[in-house]
Design a protein around this motif. Structure first.
Motif, short mmCIF file in Angstrom:
data_model
loop_
_atom_site.label_atom_id
_atom_site.label_comp_id
_atom_site.label_asym_id
_atom_site.label_seq_id
_atom_site.Cartn_x
_atom_site.Cartn_y
_atom_site.Cartn_z
N UNK A 295 3.63 -56.47 99.69
CA UNK A 295 2.59 -55.99 100.59
C UNK A 295 1.71 -54.92 99.96
N UNK A 296 2.20 -54.27 98.91
CA UNK A 296 1.42 -53.23 98.25
C UNK A 296 0.73 -53.72 96.97
N UNK A 297 0.83 -55.02 96.69
CA UNK A 297 0.36 -55.53 95.41
C UNK A 297 -1.08 -55.17 95.10
N UNK A 298 -1.97 -55.36 96.05
CA UNK A 298 -3.38 -55.12 95.76
C UNK A 298 -3.64 -53.65 95.46
N UNK A 299 -3.02 -52.77 96.24
CA UNK A 299 -3.21 -51.34 95.99
C UNK A 299 -2.61 -50.93 94.64
N UNK A 300 -1.44 -51.45 94.31
CA UNK A 300 -0.81 -51.11 93.04
C UNK A 300 -1.65 -51.59 91.86
N UNK A 301 -2.18 -52.79 91.95
CA UNK A 301 -3.04 -53.29 90.88
C UNK A 301 -4.29 -52.44 90.74
N UNK A 302 -4.80 -51.96 91.86
CA UNK A 302 -6.02 -51.15 91.82
C UNK A 302 -5.78 -49.77 91.21
N UNK A 303 -4.53 -49.35 91.13
CA UNK A 303 -4.20 -48.04 90.58
C UNK A 303 -3.88 -48.09 89.08
N UNK A 304 -3.83 -49.29 88.51
CA UNK A 304 -3.54 -49.41 87.08
C UNK A 304 -4.70 -48.85 86.27
N UNK A 305 -4.35 -48.06 85.27
CA UNK A 305 -5.34 -47.45 84.39
C UNK A 305 -5.81 -48.44 83.33
N UNK A 306 -4.86 -48.95 82.54
CA UNK A 306 -5.18 -49.95 81.51
C UNK A 306 -3.99 -50.87 81.30
N UNK A 307 -4.29 -52.05 80.76
CA UNK A 307 -3.26 -52.98 80.30
C UNK A 307 -3.38 -53.09 78.79
N UNK A 308 -2.25 -52.94 78.11
CA UNK A 308 -2.25 -52.91 76.66
C UNK A 308 -1.16 -53.81 76.11
N UNK A 309 -1.20 -54.04 74.80
CA UNK A 309 -0.12 -54.73 74.10
C UNK A 309 0.78 -53.71 73.42
N UNK A 310 1.90 -54.18 72.87
CA UNK A 310 2.85 -53.29 72.24
C UNK A 310 2.24 -52.50 71.09
N UNK A 311 1.36 -53.12 70.32
CA UNK A 311 0.76 -52.43 69.18
C UNK A 311 -0.05 -51.21 69.60
N UNK A 312 -0.49 -51.19 70.85
CA UNK A 312 -1.35 -50.11 71.33
C UNK A 312 -0.59 -48.95 71.96
N UNK A 313 0.76 -49.02 71.97
CA UNK A 313 1.53 -47.98 72.65
C UNK A 313 1.33 -46.59 72.05
N UNK A 314 1.41 -46.40 70.72
CA UNK A 314 1.20 -45.05 70.19
C UNK A 314 -0.16 -44.46 70.56
N UNK A 315 -1.21 -45.27 70.50
CA UNK A 315 -2.54 -44.78 70.88
C UNK A 315 -2.59 -44.45 72.36
N UNK A 316 -1.87 -45.22 73.18
CA UNK A 316 -1.83 -44.93 74.62
C UNK A 316 -1.13 -43.61 74.89
N UNK A 317 -0.04 -43.33 74.17
CA UNK A 317 0.62 -42.03 74.31
C UNK A 317 -0.37 -40.90 74.02
N UNK A 318 -1.11 -41.04 72.92
CA UNK A 318 -2.07 -40.00 72.53
C UNK A 318 -3.12 -39.81 73.61
N UNK A 319 -3.64 -40.92 74.14
CA UNK A 319 -4.68 -40.85 75.17
C UNK A 319 -4.15 -40.21 76.44
N UNK A 320 -2.96 -40.60 76.86
CA UNK A 320 -2.40 -40.07 78.11
C UNK A 320 -2.04 -38.60 77.98
N UNK A 321 -1.50 -38.20 76.83
CA UNK A 321 -1.18 -36.78 76.63
C UNK A 321 -2.43 -35.92 76.62
N UNK A 322 -3.56 -36.52 76.22
CA UNK A 322 -4.83 -35.79 76.21
C UNK A 322 -5.50 -35.80 77.58
N UNK A 323 -4.90 -36.50 78.57
CA UNK A 323 -5.45 -36.53 79.92
C UNK A 323 -6.62 -37.47 80.09
N UNK A 324 -6.76 -38.45 79.17
CA UNK A 324 -7.90 -39.36 79.25
C UNK A 324 -7.50 -40.63 80.01
#
Length: 353
Positions: A295-324
């Motif tokens: 029942x919450x699917x649409x709201x949960x999908x709308x709250x997703x920031x980005x979808x990434x692949x495994x290779x992008x995890x280190x860059x995602x850590x850097x981005x999230x720690x920087x508050x971006x």
């Protein structure tokens, strides 16, 4: 197979490792479908506070499909789609025997005690797995664990006729606002320094954005008393500011991971009867969170920031720690969908229409 593995503070590597073999008795092998990056993953990366094995495959928010089962497993079957409980409890201590596994004396977490979900496959104890609907979007399924954490925090708050303030619109704060918007009788207020993220949460949940200012909060809540709050920033400064906003007789569910120590006058708590409620992971809320996912699917999908692949995890850590980020959750998706899904921005736009 490919996996994102934590070697030490600041040392996260995406590398090829051996594919798991036949699972041991009581364990299950999964094809990981999606996994979420948690604030505690970032904290562990930055500080190394919970590193107990090196290297270890990170990730405790995951959804997958069962591809092999060990001897004695009868709670799941090959082909089942599942989400994982993140808590690795002993089962023998006084807290576990009393049903309080989240307070286990030797509690650890998936991605620390055992390898987690930032990999193409994972092997986990069968006792941690919950079967989900076969048609549920894997991105939504991967948010079951943080939804359970938010649900635990919300349930720790007393019921009140006043207003409630969520400070911090990260994953847990934003999900707490979503849950409160569905159950709380009073006004739901949200505050965050990240204006874009706060706006996304307000749009999806219907909450009202406020500054941490007593007059602004009073105006937004029609002068209803502020008797409940969720602290989801882990910021000492934000917490101290929140305490000055609260009315007497209020309660704060503390779910943020703090850096530093509190310096407060305990007489403030005594004289105004303010209750500080520590919220660690979740108790028995995960099955309830799983039941809410559809029942919450649409709201949960709308709250997703980005979808990434495994290779992008280190860059995602850097981005999230920087508050971006302007959403709540970065989701690692192991396979690209056959058809492109609606973006979270488009879903957010239509939530309240």
């Amino acid at each position: 197979m490919k996996a994102a593995r934590l070697y030490g503070p600041g040392d996260l590597r995406v590398e090829d490792i051996a594919t798991p073999g036949i699972p041991d008795a009581g364990w299950v092998k999964l094809r990981v479908d999606a996994a979420g990056i948690c604030g505690s993953d970032l904290h562990n990366f930055r500080t190394g506070q919970w590193i107990s094995r090196s290297p270890s495959t990170a990730g405790h928010e995951l959804a997958g499909t069962v591809i092999a089962i060990g001897e004695g497993v009868d709670t799941v079957a090959v082909g089942d789609r599942v989400v994982a409980d993140s808590r690795f409890w002993c089962g023998d201590c006084a807290q576990c025997r009393a049903g309080r596994r989240h307070l286990c004396g030797s509690l650890g977490f998936v991605g620390e005690i055992c390898d987690g979900g930032f990999a193409e496959q994972a092997v986990l104890p069968a006792r941690l797995l919950h079967v989900i609907d076969a048609d549920l979007d894997e991105r939504v399924a991967a948010m079951a664990e943080p939804l359970a954490v938010a649900l635990h925090a919300v349930r720790r708050l007393p019921k009140t006729a006043g207003s409630v303030l969520v400070v911090g619109c990260g994953p847990i704060g934003g999900l707490a606002a979503l849950l409160l918007s569905r159950t709380f009788a009073g006004t739901v207020l949200v505050a965050d320094r990240n204006q874009a993220r706060c706006a996304r949460v307000a749009l999806v949940t219907g909450a009202t954005i406020v500054d941490l200012d007593r007059d602004a909060i009073a105006a937004a809540s029609a002068n209803a008393p502020l008797l409940a709050a969720v602290e989801a920033t882990g910021s000492i400064a934000a917490f101290n500011q929140l305490l000055s906003m609260l009315d007497s007789g209020s309660a704060v569910a503390m779910v943020g991971i703090f850096h530093g120590r509190l310096d407060i006058d305990p007489n403030l708590l005594v004289e105004r009867e303010i209750a500080l409620l520590g919220c660690h992971a979740f108790a028995d809320e995960l099955p309830d969170a799983v039941r809410m996912l559809g029942e919450l699917s649409e709201q949960l999908l709308a709250l997703i920031d980005r979808e990434i692949g495994l290779d992008e995890v280190p860059a995602a850590y850097e981005r999230l720690l920087a508050g971006r980020s302007d959403g709540l959750k970065t989701i690692i998706r192991m396979r690209q969908p056959v058809e492109p899904a609606l973006t979270s921005d488009k879903l957010a736009e239509r939530i309240l229409t």
